[in-house]
Design a protein around this motif. Structure first.
Motif, PDB file in Angstrom:
ATOM      1  N   SER A  65       1.071  -1.280   0.043  1.00 23.55           N
ATOM      2  CA  SER A  65      -0.030  -0.077  -0.010  1.00 23.55           C
ATOM      3  C   SER A  65       0.879   0.977   0.031  1.00 23.55           C
ATOM      4  N   LEU A  66       0.479   2.250  -0.266  1.00 27.89           N
ATOM      5  CA  LEU A  66       0.949   3.559  -0.229  1.00 27.89           C
ATOM      6  C   LEU A  66       1.485   3.902   1.151  1.00 27.89           C
ATOM      7  N   ALA A  67       0.954   3.643   2.377  1.00 25.88           N
ATOM      8  CA  ALA A  67       1.273   3.948   3.368  1.00 25.88           C
ATOM      9  C   ALA A  67       2.547   2.876   3.774  1.00 25.88           C
ATOM     10  N   GLU A  68       2.485   1.631   3.223  1.00 24.49           N
ATOM     11  CA  GLU A  68       3.606   0.687   3.669  1.00 24.49           C
ATOM     12  C   GLU A  68       4.850   1.106   2.686  1.00 24.49           C
ATOM     13  N   ALA A  69       4.674   1.436   1.586  1.00 22.79           N
ATOM     14  CA  ALA A  69       5.658   2.076   0.849  1.00 22.79           C
ATOM     15  C   ALA A  69       6.397   3.154   1.425  1.00 22.79           C
ATOM     16  N   ARG A  70       5.583   4.095   2.133  1.00 22.96           N
ATOM     17  CA  ARG A  70       6.175   5.133   2.623  1.00 22.96           C
ATOM     18  C   ARG A  70       6.880   4.704   4.045  1.00 22.96           C
ATOM     19  N   GLU A  71       6.371   4.144   4.675  1.00 23.56           N
ATOM     20  CA  GLU A  71       6.947   3.247   5.821  1.00 23.56           C
ATOM     21  C   GLU A  71       8.605   2.638   5.548  1.00 23.56           C
ATOM     22  N   ARG A  72       8.485   1.939   4.384  1.00 25.01           N
ATOM     23  CA  ARG A  72       9.879   1.208   3.919  1.00 25.01           C
ATOM     24  C   ARG A  72      10.776   2.462   3.501  1.00 25.01           C
ATOM     25  N   ARG A  73      10.201   3.592   3.112  1.00 22.03           N
ATOM     26  CA  ARG A  73      11.334   4.507   2.552  1.00 22.03           C
ATOM     27  C   ARG A  73      11.715   5.155   3.721  1.00 22.03           C
ATOM     28  N   ALA A  74      10.889   5.231   4.695  1.00 22.80           N
ATOM     29  CA  ALA A  74      11.378   6.067   6.030  1.00 22.80           C
ATOM     30  C   ALA A  74      12.432   5.147   6.805  1.00 22.80           C
ATOM     31  N   ARG A  75      12.088   3.582   6.776  1.00 22.03           N
ATOM     32  CA  ARG A  75      13.197   2.726   7.158  1.00 22.03           C
ATOM     33  C   ARG A  75      14.482   2.566   6.604  1.00 22.03           C
ATOM     34  N   THR A  76      14.065   2.824   5.265  1.00 17.52           N
ATOM     35  CA  THR A  76      15.612   2.770   4.351  1.00 17.52           C
ATOM     36  C   THR A  76      16.454   3.950   4.658  1.00 17.52           C
ATOM     37  N   LEU A  77      15.685   5.153   4.903  1.00 20.29           N
ATOM     38  CA  LEU A  77      16.557   6.359   5.129  1.00 20.29           C
ATOM     39  C   LEU A  77      17.213   6.550   6.300  1.00 20.29           C
ATOM     40  N   GLU A  78      16.606   5.909   7.327  1.00 18.52           N
ATOM     41  CA  GLU A  78      17.178   6.138   8.637  1.00 18.52           C
ATOM     42  C   GLU A  78      18.614   5.460   8.766  1.00 18.52           C
ATOM     43  N   PRO A  79      19.427   5.992   9.484  1.00 17.03           N
ATOM     44  CA  PRO A  79      20.818   5.507   9.690  1.00 17.03           C
ATOM     45  C   PRO A  79      20.923   3.962  10.460  1.00 17.03           C
ATOM     46  N   PRO A  80      21.738   3.209   9.982  1.00 18.21           N
ATOM     47  CA  PRO A  80      21.805   1.858  10.667  1.00 18.21           C
ATOM     48  C   PRO A  80      22.108   2.043  12.182  1.00 18.21           C
ATOM     49  N   MET A  81      21.688   1.150  12.964  1.00 10.46           N
ATOM     50  CA  MET A  81      21.846   1.077  14.664  1.00 10.46           C
ATOM     51  C   MET A  81      23.342   0.445  14.668  1.00 10.46           C
TER      52      MET A  81
END
Length: 108
Positions: free
Chosen positions: A90-106
């Motif tokens: 979904s659109l919301a899930e794609a946006r969530e995946r984008r946010a996870r991809t952009l955040e720096p690795p822990m």
């Protein structure tokens, strides 16, 4: 970047740089489910941007898939990732995946 044209009108020097604001980058209008559903196939594949690198690609056969474009941190080369097909992702899930991809690795 500024540019200007100086003119003299009635004895007064006018600089047009004051009237030319700097060019702003284009900001994508966020997608909606209605806009995605109404996107029709064309003769060629095309993309519609959601913003921050997320796009939906509409293929000429009618399938729609999520593409995320980003720069690799150390090489500064462009790369893309497919998040899956719409409406499975979904659109919301794609946006969530984008946010996870952009955040720096822990760090562990």
């Amino acid at each position: 970047m500024t540019f200007g044209i100086n003119r003299v009108h009635l004895g007064v020097q006018i600089s047009y740089t004051e009237f030319c604001p700097p060019k702003m980058p284009k900001v994508a209008t966020p997608l909606t489910n209605t806009k995605i559903q109404s996107a029709k196939s064309r003769d060629k594949d095309y993309m519609i941007a959601d913003g921050k690198g997320l796009r939906i690609r509409i293929r000429k056969n009618g399938t729609k898939d999520w593409i995320f474009l980003f720069q690799l941190p150390f090489t500064n080369k462009g790369a893309d990732v497919c998040f899956g097909l719409y409406p499975t992702v979904s659109l919301a899930e794609a946006r969530e995946r984008r946010a996870r991809t952009l955040e720096p690795p822990m760090d562990h």
